[in-house]
Design a protein around this motif. Structure first.
Motif, PDB file in Angstrom:
ATOM      1  N   ASP A  17     -11.694   5.954  -1.320  1.00  0.00           N
ATOM      2  CA  ASP A  17     -11.024   5.014  -2.236  1.00  0.00           C
ATOM      3  C   ASP A  17     -11.769   4.933  -3.570  1.00  0.00           C
ATOM      4  OD1 ASP A  17      -9.157   4.365  -0.284  1.00  0.00           O
ATOM      5  OD2 ASP A  17     -10.281   2.623   0.424  1.00  0.00           O
ATOM      6  N   GLU A  55       0.820  -1.221   0.000  1.00  0.00           N
ATOM      7  CA  GLU A  55       0.000   0.000   0.000  1.00  0.00           C
ATOM      8  C   GLU A  55       0.847   1.261   0.000  1.00  0.00           C
ATOM      9  OE1 GLU A  55      -2.668  -0.315   3.271  1.00  0.00           O
ATOM     10  OE2 GLU A  55      -4.000  -1.736   2.252  1.00  0.00           O
ATOM     11  N   ASP A  56       1.980   1.248   0.701  1.00  0.00           N
ATOM     12  CA  ASP A  56       2.800   2.450   0.762  1.00  0.00           C
ATOM     13  C   ASP A  56       3.345   2.826  -0.618  1.00  0.00           C
ATOM     14  OD1 ASP A  56       2.367   2.860   3.419  1.00  0.00           O
ATOM     15  OD2 ASP A  56       4.200   1.830   4.087  1.00  0.00           O
ATOM     16  N   HIS A  63      -7.145   4.177   1.750  1.00  0.00           N
ATOM     17  CA  HIS A  63      -7.085   5.277   2.710  1.00  0.00           C
ATOM     18  C   HIS A  63      -7.046   4.713   4.128  1.00  0.00           C
ATOM     19  CE1 HIS A  63      -8.256   7.823  -0.683  1.00  0.00           C
ATOM     20  NE2 HIS A  63      -7.893   8.855   0.049  1.00  0.00           N
ATOM     21  N   GLU A  77       0.539   7.006  -6.510  1.00  0.00           N
ATOM     22  CA  GLU A  77      -0.663   7.839  -6.695  1.00  0.00           C
ATOM     23  C   GLU A  77      -0.329   9.306  -6.449  1.00  0.00           C
ATOM     24  OE1 GLU A  77      -3.922  10.245  -5.807  1.00  0.00           O
ATOM     25  OE2 GLU A  77      -2.592   9.566  -4.202  1.00  0.00           O
ATOM     26  N   ARG A 129       0.501   4.226  -2.645  1.00  0.00           N
ATOM     27  CA  ARG A 129       0.206   5.620  -2.269  1.00  0.00           C
ATOM     28  C   ARG A 129       1.256   6.567  -2.850  1.00  0.00           C
ATOM     29  NH1 ARG A 129      -0.605   3.186   3.044  1.00  0.00           N
ATOM     30  NH2 ARG A 129      -2.836   2.941   3.437  1.00  0.00           N
TER      31      ARG A 129
END
Length: 331
Positions: A237, A153-154, A225, A160, A157
């Motif tokens: 999201d 996820e990191d 999130h 993004e 992110r």
């Protein structure tokens, strides 16, 4: 009642007239002018609605709230200038089976869904810029691939965030003369463009919230999130894929067509009361415009498309689909 103060859709109502009450009368929903002499301003069949949005000094009668609970109608509260305050969610909008599946998602399942959403957001960013004649966006293509291959996820992110920065760097090129966009600012937005973007993000987030609740998903348990008290992480999201092609496209349309001008803003960069009513009317018109859905391959309104994505998300969560199919516009 002015068009901007009445019904906008078969299933969604916005009530902006101050000093009114939403009540029930013989099986119909009525907007009543409590403070003035207008009497009955509008009426709707109860079975037709699933969401009512009220702004500022508008209240609901107690019998109506009971009826809203019975019919599964979500009530959303906003300040007079559009800041979200809270919701009433009917008891029937909770199905344990769906919630159990959502709460049981593994980290790998959540990452797979989140990657699809962010990949679509980046692709949709390229699409919007392309539609506006902005070229040289290959870096976004590369970032879309990086999002697809993210291992946690990191890193997703981070990708993004970099894509958003690259995208907003080019957004100024989509605006007509007399308007400029330097950087994304919020809480508070520091200029008129950012104000329109922030307002539209709130409005679309509300549409996403209603869709998630309608299909019995918990909007506060996200896949990307982070959890935070009061934050509708799953709505944020799901909203990601809509930001460029729905939110930003709408805000730039208002600007480029001269629907909203600099004179429509107050000193704090918020829309004036009259301009806000114009905005709501245009926003609802926009959500009712149809386009060909790239996954279903038939025409749908933007509002229905948001709800369809909630259905697809629920199916991916409950295992009815092998994967989540985001709304990804390639042209």
């Amino acid at each position: 009642m002015k068009a901007s103060e009445g019904v906008f859709d078969e299933s969604v109502v916005y009530v902006t007239e101050q000093g009114t009450q939403v009540r029930t009368d013989e099986g119909r929903i009525v907007v009543w002018d409590v403070d003035g002499d207008g009497g009955e301003l509008a009426t709707y069949p109860t079975e037709q609605l699933d969401t009512i949005n009220v702004f500022g000094g508008v209240n609901f009668s107690t019998p109506f709230v009971a009826e809203a609970n019975e019919y599964g109608i979500v009530l959303n509260y906003f300040t007079e200038n559009g800041q979200y305050r809270g919701s009433f969610v009917p008891e029937k909008n909770t199905i344990a089976e769906v919630r159990r599946a959502q709460y049981a998602l593994s980290e790998a399942d959540e990452l797979a869904i989140a990657k699809a959403m962010i990949r679509a957001k980046i692709r949709n960013s390229r699409t919007l810029l392309s539609r506006k004649g902005v070229h040289g966006t290959e870096v976004l293509k590369d970032l879309g691939v990086r999002a697809e291959n993210a291992t946690d996820e990191d890193s997703l992110r981070g990708t993004e965030g970099e894509a958003a920065e690259r995208y907003f760097d080019r957004l100024d090129e989509t605006l007509t003369d007399g308007w400029t966009f330097e950087q994304r600012t919020k809480r508070p937005p520091e200029d008129h463009v950012n104000s329109l973007l922030s307002l539209t993000y709130v409005m679309v987030k509300n549409e996403v919230l209603s869709a998630l609740r309608q299909y019995n998903l918990d909007p506060f348990l996200g896949v990307l999130h982070a959890d935070r008290h009061g934050r509708p992480s799953l709505a944020l999201d799901l909203q990601e894929e809509f930001r460029p092609i729905f939110c930003d496209a709408f805000a730039t349309r208002l600007i480029n067509r001269g629907t909203i001008t600099h004179d429509d803003f107050n000193a704090d960069n918020r829309l004036s009361d009259d301009a806000f009513k114009t905005y709501l009317g245009k926003f609802d018109d926009y959500l009712q415009e149809e386009f060909t859905h790239p996954y279903f391959e038939y025409s749908v309104t933007r509002r229905k498309a948001i709800r369809q994505q909630a259905i697809l998300l629920r199916k991916a969560i409950t295992g009815e689909l092998d994967e989540y199919h985001p709304l990804e516009m390639t042209r």
